[in-house]
Design an enzyme around this catalytic site. Structure first.
Site, PDB file in Angstrom:
ATOM      1  N   CYS A  18       0.819  -1.208   0.000  1.00 47.79           N
ATOM      2  CA  CYS A  18       0.000   0.000   0.000  1.00 47.79           C
ATOM      3  C   CYS A  18       0.861   1.270   0.000  1.00 47.79           C
ATOM      4  O   CYS A  18       0.448   2.301  -0.535  1.00 47.79           O
ATOM      5  CB  CYS A  18      -0.942  -0.004   1.188  1.00 47.79           C
ATOM      6  SG  CYS A  18      -2.224  -1.277   1.078  1.00 47.79           S
ATOM      7  N   THR A  19       2.036   1.203   0.583  1.00 47.82           N
ATOM      8  CA  THR A  19       2.950   2.343   0.534  1.00 47.82           C
ATOM      9  C   THR A  19       3.298   2.689  -0.906  1.00 47.82           C
ATOM     10  O   THR A  19       3.294   3.865  -1.300  1.00 47.82           O
ATOM     11  CB  THR A  19       4.232   2.038   1.332  1.00 47.82           C
ATOM     12  OG1 THR A  19       3.898   1.859   2.703  1.00 47.82           O
ATOM     13  CG2 THR A  19       5.246   3.164   1.208  1.00 47.82           C
TER      14      THR A  19
END
Length: 220
Positions: free
Chosen positions: A43-44
């Protein structure tokens, strides 16, 4: 969360202050996307790449709104990590992230199991991405497992397709279409109406079945 469903209006706290969804949306399209937790590697990369492509979403009159069930302070700290990892994000982080600690919004938007919403150890938002039209209706939904990062180019391609078909409801985009490629003419359009709708021309593909259903054009 079925296609065509009206996304209900909601209030939320975000990293850029409180919002009322309909006021936030205005007459724009919205990409609303969730992630299971802050400080997660896949998700980063996603939030970073979407931030890098923020100007492309702006060109398409599309706003971005991220969501997870973590606290706002956690989001803020994570944003600093994202900016450190994705050094090509221009300026400030360009879109808000919703803090949904009670998980009520995640349940409302069908992003989490109802029977898990109160259990922080097991309740994780699914990695859902919703493209919402200016009429507040769900136009497209994508669900991803935690192991597979989203493709930003595909999100933009889908927006281009949705906006084209909203403007010209008698065309549809084929597999692997990108803007400038030929589009398909929907079967409900009669042959006698082609010249009026597509004055620059239509190509018809002969099929072994004899059915005349593959008609393409670049006139859009």
């Amino acid at each position: 969360m079925r296609l065509g469903k009206v996304i209900p209006d909601f209030q939320a706290q975000t990293t850029q202050g409180p919002i009322n969804f309909y006021d936030f949306q205005g007459d724009s399209w919205v990409v609303l996307f969730s992630h299971p937790a802050d400080f997660t590697p896949v998700c980063t990369t996603e939030l970073g790449r979407i931030a890098v492509h923020f100007p492309e979403f702006q060109k398409r009159n599309t706003k971005l709104l991220a969501h997870s069930c973590d606290k706002l302070q956690s989001h803020t700290d994570w944003v600093n990590d994202i900016k450190s990892y994705c050094l090509d994000i221009p300026g400030d982080f360009p879109y808000p992230i919703i803090g949904d600690e009670t998980r009520e919004l995640a349940v409302l938007l069908d992003m989490i199991d109802e029977d898990q919403k109160d259990d922080p150890d097991t309740a994780k938002t699914v990695r859902a991405l919703y493209i919402i039209g200016p009429d507040h209706k769900l136009k497209l939904a994508m669900l991803y497992p935690m192991s597979t990062g989203r493709n930003v180019d595909e999100i933009l391609r889908c927006i281009d397709s949705l906006q084209l078909s909203a403007r010209l409801p008698y065309v549809a985009t084929p597999a692997n279409w990108t803007p400038g490629d030929k589009v398909m003419i929907v079967p409900s359009v009669k042959d006698e109406d082609l010249a009026k709708l597509f004055p620059k021309g239509v190509d018809k593909v002969a099929m072994p079945s004899g059915e005349n259903y593959v008609r393409t054009t670049t006139d859009y």
